[in-house]
Design an enzyme around this catalytic site. Structure first.
Site, mmCIF file in Angstrom:
data_model
loop_
_atom_site.group_PDB
_atom_site.id
_atom_site.type_symbol
_atom_site.label_atom_id
_atom_site.label_comp_id
_atom_site.label_asym_id
_atom_site.label_seq_id
_atom_site.Cartn_x
_atom_site.Cartn_y
_atom_site.Cartn_z
ATOM 1 C CD GLU A 143 -2.880 -0.715 2.594
ATOM 2 O OE1 GLU A 143 -2.900 0.104 3.572
ATOM 3 O OE2 GLU A 143 -3.210 -1.861 3.137
ATOM 4 N N GLY A 144 2.259 1.077 0.081
ATOM 5 C CA GLY A 144 2.956 2.207 0.324
ATOM 6 C C GLY A 144 3.634 2.278 1.322
#
Length: 317
Positions: A287-288
């Protein structure tokens, strides 16, 4: 392509040595400030807008039983990102990252790479162009992440094809693989490596990739044209970025790695790329999340670099 400004970095280093601290005592924070100075081409770099992009895609390889979750979860998580309910949203709120989720034709999964190419070259080009176009004109830093059921399998084969090694060297648990699922991941990566022999970045992405991996590559290339520093996330994001080194060994010079993922293959990727991660917190969410968390460290590095007094300013002999 923009290049690193060594004069600006040297001026930043000179400033670091004049600040009210023993030389080198801020360690990695000083290195990060000099990195940012070289890419922003100024001795006093700053962070105004930090843009975060999560590219999401679906993969035909999921039909081979490589993930415990159905492909529908990808779209559901995109909506979760957009409504602010995911871990990445909370981290971005704390670290001041302007986050966007970019679905990459998630209703049409890519092909099964054990049966043929995952994408055509034209599909790769479109996805790369979409990744490039997503970058804001006023960004000072780009944070990259991904979402896609099955994309840890894709990351494993991208890494193996790009950097060499067997499936066993790269395949890990991903979202929580059982023994049967792990065996399926090892099988499909081995079969894919036997079937395909790509030589270039585009060919590798076409053979194995997802649209989100191609979008990550496109965003990284566009950021390099702009001289925009990039923070990569964990195993999947780094594996996608590594494919660019097939065409240019220096393609990731403007990139930092936000954290060392707990996914086993990431440590091998880090060593191969010789990019030292900022954090190591046993995270493996994707998801970063690790990249966005590292922004807090980068903000602290630049705050010290810009805000501290020099010995002369403080009147300290």
């Amino acid at each position: 392509m923009r290049s690193f400004d060594h004069e600006a970095a040297a001026a930043a280093r000179e400033r670091q040595n004049s600040l009210t601290k023993p030389p080198g005592s801020l360690g990695r924070l000083e290195e990060l400030a000099q990195f940012m100075a070289g890419w922003q081409r100024t001795p006093r770099p700053h962070l105004g807008r930090v843009q975060g992009l999560i590219f999401a895609g679906n993969h035909g390889i999921v039909a081979q039983g490589v993930n415990p979750f159905p492909a529908e979860v990808t779209g559901q998580m995109v909506e979760n990102f957009r409504s602010g309910g995911a871990a990445i949203n909370q981290i971005c709120h704390v670290t001041g990252v302007d986050l966007s989720a970019v679905p990459m034709d998630i209703d049409h999964p890519t092909g099964d790479f054990t049966q043929g190419p995952a994408m055509t070259l034209e599909e790769v080009d479109r996805a790369m162009a979409e990744g490039a176009a997503a970058i804001a004109d006023d960004a000072d830093l780009l944070v990259l992440g991904e979402m896609g059921i099955g994309n840890s399998t894709v990351a494993s084969i991208l890494a193996a094809s790009t950097l060499g090694g067997r499936a066993e060297d790269w395949v890990g648990p991903g979202t929580g693989a059982t023994d049967d699922i792990l065996a399926s991941k090892l099988r499909v990566v081995t079969e894919g490596l036997t079937l395909h022999s790509p030589a270039t970045t585009r060919e590798t992405l076409a053979a194995f990739g997802g649209r989100e991996q191609a979008a990550i590559c496109g965003a990284i290339l566009r950021a390099r044209e702009l001289g925009l520093p990039v923070i990569l996330d964990g195993f999947i994001c780094t594996a996608a970025a590594a494919v660019l080194t097939r065409d240019d060994p220096d393609a990731l010079a403007h990139c930092l790695i936000g954290h060392e993922s707990a996914e086993p293959g990431h440590r091998r990727l880090i060593a191969a790329l010789n990019i030292r991660p900022i954090l190591s917190l046993d995270m493996r969410l994707g998801e970063g999340s690790g990249a966005a968390l590292a922004v807090a460290v980068l903000r602290a590095a630049l705050a010290c670099h810009d805000g501290m007094a020099t010995f002369a300013e403080a009147g300290i002999a």
